[in-house]
Scaffold this motif. Structure first.
Motif, PDB file in Angstrom:
ATOM      1  N   UNK A  99      41.400  32.052  29.617  1.00  0.00           N
ATOM      2  CA  UNK A  99      41.174  32.189  31.068  1.00  0.00           C
ATOM      3  C   UNK A  99      42.356  31.609  31.843  1.00  0.00           C
ATOM      4  N   UNK A 100      42.849  30.455  31.432  1.00  0.00           N
ATOM      5  CA  UNK A 100      44.006  29.848  32.108  1.00  0.00           C
ATOM      6  C   UNK A 100      45.210  30.788  32.078  1.00  0.00           C
ATOM      7  N   UNK A 101      45.486  31.385  30.936  1.00  0.00           N
ATOM      8  CA  UNK A 101      46.621  32.315  30.841  1.00  0.00           C
ATOM      9  C   UNK A 101      46.424  33.518  31.761  1.00  0.00           C
ATOM     10  N   UNK A 150      45.236  27.390  39.374  1.00  0.00           N
ATOM     11  CA  UNK A 150      44.292  26.276  39.549  1.00  0.00           C
ATOM     12  C   UNK A 150      42.892  26.672  39.105  1.00  0.00           C
ATOM     13  N   UNK A 151      42.482  27.910  39.434  1.00  0.00           N
ATOM     14  CA  UNK A 151      41.162  28.386  39.025  1.00  0.00           C
ATOM     15  C   UNK A 151      41.065  28.403  37.495  1.00  0.00           C
ATOM     16  N   UNK A 152      42.146  28.764  36.835  1.00  0.00           N
ATOM     17  CA  UNK A 152      42.151  28.756  35.381  1.00  0.00           C
ATOM     18  C   UNK A 152      42.080  27.355  34.814  1.00  0.00           C
ATOM     19  N   UNK A 153      42.729  26.424  35.484  1.00  0.00           N
ATOM     20  CA  UNK A 153      42.748  25.036  35.016  1.00  0.00           C
ATOM     21  C   UNK A 153      41.367  24.385  35.126  1.00  0.00           C
ATOM     22  N   UNK A 154      40.651  24.645  36.208  1.00  0.00           N
ATOM     23  CA  UNK A 154      39.339  24.020  36.413  1.00  0.00           C
ATOM     24  C   UNK A 154      38.184  24.883  35.900  1.00  0.00           C
ATOM     25  N   UNK A 175      32.002  37.753  47.006  1.00  0.00           N
ATOM     26  CA  UNK A 175      32.680  36.537  46.552  1.00  0.00           C
ATOM     27  C   UNK A 175      34.106  36.537  47.099  1.00  0.00           C
ATOM     28  N   UNK A 176      34.606  35.386  47.517  1.00  0.00           N
ATOM     29  CA  UNK A 176      36.009  35.308  47.933  1.00  0.00           C
ATOM     30  C   UNK A 176      36.941  35.762  46.796  1.00  0.00           C
ATOM     31  N   UNK A 177      38.096  36.251  47.173  1.00  0.00           N
ATOM     32  CA  UNK A 177      39.074  36.834  46.258  1.00  0.00           C
ATOM     33  C   UNK A 177      39.339  35.991  45.011  1.00  0.00           C
ATOM     34  N   UNK A 178      39.641  34.709  45.187  1.00  0.00           N
ATOM     35  CA  UNK A 178      40.035  33.902  44.024  1.00  0.00           C
ATOM     36  C   UNK A 178      38.914  33.784  42.994  1.00  0.00           C
ATOM     37  N   UNK A 179      37.661  33.745  43.452  1.00  0.00           N
ATOM     38  CA  UNK A 179      36.550  33.642  42.520  1.00  0.00           C
ATOM     39  C   UNK A 179      36.249  34.986  41.856  1.00  0.00           C
ATOM     40  N   UNK A 180      36.422  36.072  42.615  1.00  0.00           N
ATOM     41  CA  UNK A 180      36.243  37.413  42.034  1.00  0.00           C
ATOM     42  C   UNK A 180      37.286  37.656  40.943  1.00  0.00           C
ATOM     43  N   UNK A 181      38.515  37.223  41.174  1.00  0.00           N
ATOM     44  CA  UNK A 181      39.564  37.368  40.153  1.00  0.00           C
ATOM     45  C   UNK A 181      39.268  36.494  38.943  1.00  0.00           C
ATOM     46  N   UNK A 182      38.815  35.282  39.183  1.00  0.00           N
ATOM     47  CA  UNK A 182      38.466  34.394  38.074  1.00  0.00           C
ATOM     48  C   UNK A 182      37.320  34.998  37.257  1.00  0.00           C
TER      49      UNK A 182
END
Length: 182
Positions: free
Chosen positions: A22-24, A33-37, A102-109
């Protein structure tokens, strides 16, 4: 006791491998950051202990097995309430919009998470078509805003045709998200 310890170590390896993938992917997507957490709650007592109990050599989610056994999963109830990349985190049946966007960053995650789950659980049997094929089977059972379903359709179909490296980019994800959400 030995089996529990072995399962704990193996489960730790599986979830850490998942987090690494997921981080990669999140880094490629421009949201490192989303990948890190991502999924830090999987290391909590509530989630880790139940997942060790239902561990099955990393071939299926322990949460699915716990649900089959108990009818619900303590680990899942804990997990979905702490991880905003899950649509269930945003679901509120008392809200005017029960299935919000969902906001963009969470949808991508969420996309990166699903791809990583397929890669980790399928191992050497994973293909670029796998996640889209799986998504088509479960799409209608997913509690997710229709616009976000369209986003997922678009990205996973692109991955099936072109592969992860061409599709999981900040530019492509942003463009597809905006086209699907409008």
């Amino acid at each position: 006791m030995k089996t529990i310890l072995v399962n704990a170590v193996k489960h730790f390896i599986v979830i850490t491998h998942h987090k690494w993938v997921v981080l990669k992917l999140c880094t490629k997507a421009g949201i490192p950051w989303r990948g890190l957490v991502h999924d830090l709650s999987k290391y909590s007592i509530t989630e880790f202990v139940n997942s060790v109990k239902y561990f099955n050599q990393g071939k299926r989610s322990p949460i699915q097995l716990e649900k089959q056994d108990r009818g619900y999963s303590k680990a899942w109830l804990h997990h979905k309430g702490r991880n905003s990349h899950h649509p269930e985190y945003w679901y509120d049946n008392n809200s005017p919009e029960q299935l919000p966007i969902m906001p963009y960053k969470y949808a991508c995650e969420m996309i990166c998470d699903q791809l990583a789950a397929g890669i980790v659980y399928q191992g050497k049997d994973w293909t670029k078509e796998y996640q889209f094929s799986y998504w088509k089977r479960v799409r209608e059972t997913f509690l997710l805003n229709e616009k976000l379903k369209r986003f997922e359709d678009t990205i996973l179909e692109q991955v099936a045709k072109e592969g992860i490296n061409k599709v999981i980019t900040k530019e492509n994800l942003k463009r597809c998200y905006e086209e699907c959400i409008k």
